[in-house]
Design a protein around this motif. Structure first.
Motif, PDB file in Angstrom:
ATOM      1  N   TRP A  40     -11.568   4.277   5.592  1.00  0.00           N
ATOM      2  CA  TRP A  40     -10.266   3.810   6.058  1.00  0.00           C
ATOM      3  C   TRP A  40      -9.876   2.458   5.473  1.00  0.00           C
ATOM      4  CZ3 TRP A  40     -14.446   4.517   9.444  1.00  0.00           C
ATOM      5  CH2 TRP A  40     -15.058   3.347   9.902  1.00  0.00           C
ATOM      6  N   ARG A  67      -6.130   2.341   6.540  1.00  0.00           N
ATOM      7  CA  ARG A  67      -5.188   1.868   5.532  1.00  0.00           C
ATOM      8  C   ARG A  67      -4.636   3.001   4.671  1.00  0.00           C
ATOM      9  NH1 ARG A  67      -6.098  -3.548   4.481  1.00  0.00           N
ATOM     10  NH2 ARG A  67      -3.984  -3.497   3.645  1.00  0.00           N
ATOM     11  N   ASN A  68      -5.034   4.220   4.936  1.00  0.00           N
ATOM     12  CA  ASN A  68      -4.537   5.361   4.164  1.00  0.00           C
ATOM     13  C   ASN A  68      -4.341   6.541   5.106  1.00  0.00           C
ATOM     14  OD1 ASN A  68      -7.084   7.084   4.190  1.00  0.00           O
ATOM     15  ND2 ASN A  68      -7.857   5.181   3.285  1.00  0.00           N
ATOM     16  N   ASP A  69      -3.638   7.550   4.635  1.00  0.00           N
ATOM     17  CA  ASP A  69      -3.374   8.732   5.455  1.00  0.00           C
ATOM     18  C   ASP A  69      -4.385   9.843   5.232  1.00  0.00           C
ATOM     19  OD1 ASP A  69      -1.187   7.640   6.687  1.00  0.00           O
ATOM     20  OD2 ASP A  69       0.260   8.457   5.262  1.00  0.00           O
ATOM     21  N   TYR A 110      -7.159   1.622  -0.007  1.00  0.00           N
ATOM     22  CA  TYR A 110      -5.727   1.906  -0.122  1.00  0.00           C
ATOM     23  C   TYR A 110      -5.261   1.637  -1.543  1.00  0.00           C
ATOM     24  CZ  TYR A 110      -5.086  -3.196   0.453  1.00  0.00           C
ATOM     25  OH  TYR A 110      -5.150  -4.558   0.316  1.00  0.00           O
ATOM     26  N   ARG A 111      -4.094   2.132  -1.852  1.00  0.00           N
ATOM     27  CA  ARG A 111      -3.521   1.942  -3.182  1.00  0.00           C
ATOM     28  C   ARG A 111      -2.643   0.693  -3.209  1.00  0.00           C
ATOM     29  NH1 ARG A 111      -4.531   6.452  -6.057  1.00  0.00           N
ATOM     30  NH2 ARG A 111      -4.948   8.363  -4.862  1.00  0.00           N
ATOM     31  N   ILE A 139      -6.658   9.427  -1.281  1.00  0.00           N
ATOM     32  CA  ILE A 139      -7.587   8.715  -2.153  1.00  0.00           C
ATOM     33  C   ILE A 139      -8.800   9.619  -2.357  1.00  0.00           C
ATOM     34  CG2 ILE A 139      -9.142   6.736  -2.310  1.00  0.00           C
ATOM     35  CD1 ILE A 139      -6.989   5.103  -0.893  1.00  0.00           C
ATOM     36  N   THR A 153       0.217   4.886   1.156  1.00  0.00           N
ATOM     37  CA  THR A 153      -0.773   5.648   1.905  1.00  0.00           C
ATOM     38  C   THR A 153      -0.539   7.151   1.818  1.00  0.00           C
ATOM     39  OG1 THR A 153       0.539   5.563   3.935  1.00  0.00           O
ATOM     40  CG2 THR A 153      -1.010   3.751   3.539  1.00  0.00           C
ATOM     41  N   GLN A 155       0.823  -1.189   0.000  1.00  0.00           N
ATOM     42  CA  GLN A 155       0.000   0.000   0.000  1.00  0.00           C
ATOM     43  C   GLN A 155       0.863   1.247   0.000  1.00  0.00           C
ATOM     44  OE1 GLN A 155      -1.948   0.728   3.919  1.00  0.00           O
ATOM     45  NE2 GLN A 155      -1.225  -1.309   4.382  1.00  0.00           N
TER      46      GLN A 155
END
Length: 525
Positions: free
Chosen positions: A517, A222-224, A520-521, A37, A33, A31
């Motif tokens: 949340w 899972r991401n910022d 994610y990438r 997104i 982050t 991922q």
């Protein structure tokens, strides 16, 4: 490359089937982050204050506020979030106790304690906003706190659904220092304790979310950062997806766009299709002299052709619905089909004639064109066509934008009007209770004493929600006979995304709210 995902997820009844190996369409090994997104939707919040919202604003609330209970991935019943533990402490489902996690704070560092929880829920009832969620708290008598971490809810009647209510974003916990006790907060800001902080908000256009480092709950972000962009229509949103200006679309995909995305021309995109719980239905207003007559309502129910609406208008992206409780939930039936059978103008004529009605019945059907998708106008044109062509009705169509539309039906201005419903929580109670009683979510009194005084109280005394089938089957027979509410279709959930986005099959909770949340990438397949 276009992929379509249909791998079964029981928790939210999200179905998917991958054209690649297994269920790996929305799963990746790594991922990134760092880059926000960008999620597109046509459902913009009507407010930022939980005390004012019983609508799609909950989508944002779930991500920036916290509730005592929520739905971790895979759960179909409420589980602890801000709470460490919650349970009924009596055998009658009237005393519900929660203990908070230790060390909770709001995003500004202020303590989140038992007083804040009590304050947040009490202010919902104190403010009692016209479009707010106070109606969800009908069984709550009072709240008691002991120390900083214990909250006890004392109910005025047995209510096994109360934990589900506490898990709705309506019960978001707010900072008492920032939210007035008897008025709504109107500065366009949010102070919550959820997985994200609302960094900036441009009403009707965009919300920028960044990770909340003080969050302490069940969500594993899972991401910022996530940016939510609000669109007026599906076509513009899909154009942004194809152009790479957004990464994900959710809510508001038009049927034509879904069909197009399923086609071979959709490159570097993926589509998740799930069995949703959103429903569309008609409401008959007893204040109108024609809609008040049971024979008129039953004749309309006898004529309406749901499969034609689902196929001709929605291109089979929705399913005909013959029950106010959607498929997939305890208590779902085909009560309206059992009662009325296939569409029949001759049977409808018999119903009207038996009631002494021999002239064409004039009815005005109201709808809103900016809330439930771009097909709504086409749906009501099809309803008009069906009813007019029966030779029994003269139908007039009228519409208003959502904000004024709500004011109109709450004042009882519309003879017949369309509504959609997304569940507050995944229980059959939530597809019947909000629409009956002298005060309900529709602003249209519907006493239905057999339901409100007998069947609902009986069902709420039962903790095992799988054991309430009989009560809800009987309630729906009452609804079908009255025909005050007329279910039309049940929606499916569609999430379209670029191929480098993962987590979509986990991002819809049982109320079909997107938990940002989980996205994610990917760094690789």
């Amino acid at each position: 490359m276009f992929n379509r995902n249909r791998c079964l997820r029981p928790a939210a009844a999200i179905a998917s089937l991958s054209l690649v190996t297994g269920c790996g369409l929305f799963s990746g090994d790594g991922q990134d982050t760092k880059a926000p997104i960008v999620v597109g939707t046509t459902s913009a919040p009507s407010t930022l204050d939980p005390a004012a919202s019983w609508d799609g604003s909950w989508e944002l609330f779930r991500n920036v506020y916290q509730t005592l209970l929520a739905y971790p991935n895979g759960a179909t019943t409420p589980q602890p979030d801000a709470a460490r533990h919650c349970a009924f402490t009596d055998s009658g489902n009237r005393v519900y106790r929660c203990e908070l996690r230790a060390g909770l704070t709001f995003s500004d560092g202020h303590p989140l304690d038992a007083r804040a929880v009590q304050y947040s829920i009490d202010r919902i009832r104190n403010i009692n906003a016209p479009s707010g969620p106070a109606g969800l708290l009908g069984s709550l008598d009072r709240i008691q706190t002991t120390g900083d971490r214990e909250i006890v809810f004392r109910l005025n009647k047995p209510d096994a659904t109360f934990p589900f209510v506490l898990a709705t974003p309506a019960m978001s916990i707010v900072d008492p220092d920032d939210y007035p006790a008897h008025a709504l907060r109107r500065d366009g800001k949010v102070t919550g304790s959820g997985p994200y902080v609302l960094k900036s908000y441009d009403e009707g256009r965009q919300a920028e979310l960044t990770g909340n480092g003080r969050y302490h709950g069940y969500a594993d972000r899972r991401n910022d950062a996530v940016t939510i962009r609000y669109f007026q229509d599906s076509a513009t949103m899909v154009e942004a997806l194809r152009g790479g200006r957004i990464d994900v679309t959710y809510r508001g995909l038009a049927a034509g766009d879904v069909i197009d995305l399923q086609g071979s021309g959709a490159k570097d995109l993926q589509l998740v299709e799930g069995a949703g719980a959103d429903i569309s239905y008609l409401v008959f207003n007893p204040k109108d002299p024609w809609a008040a007559r049971a024979a008129v309502r039953r004749a309309v129910a006898q004529v309406v052709d749901r499969p034609a609406i689902a196929h001709d208008v929605y291109k089979d992206t929705v399913d005909p619905l013959y029950s106010m409780v959607p498929k997939g939930l305890t208590g779902h039936t085909t009560a309206y089909f059992d009662h009325f059978g296939d569409p029949s103008a001759s049977k409808a004529r018999t119903i009207l004639t038996a009631a002494g009605i021999t002239r064409k019945v004039p009815l005005t059907l109201w709808y809103t064109g900016d809330r439930y998708g771009s097909e709504t106008a086409l749906e009501f044109q099809e309803l008009k066509r069906q009813l007019d062509s029966s030779g029994l009705f003269t139908i007039t169509l009228k519409s208003r934008p959502w904000k004024t539309y709500v004011e109109g039906y709450q004042k009882g201005e519309y003879p017949v009007f369309g509504r959609g419903w997304s569940p507050d929580f995944p229980d059959p109670d939530n597809f019947i209770a909000p629409f009956v009683g002298e005060r309900n979510a529709l602003g249209t009194p519907y006493p239905a004493p057999g339901i409100t005084k007998v069947l609902l109280p009986e069902s709420r005394g039962v903790s095992d929600r799988a054991a309430v089938v009989q009560q809800f089957e009987q309630a729906q027979r009452v609804l079908a006979d009255d025909a005050r509410l007329l279910p039309l279709w049940q929606g499916r959930q569609y999430v379209a995304a670029s191929d480098d986005i993962s987590g979509g099959e986990r991002a819809l909770d049982p109320s079909t709210i997107m938990t940002m949340w989980e996205l994610y990438r990917k760094t690789s397949w």
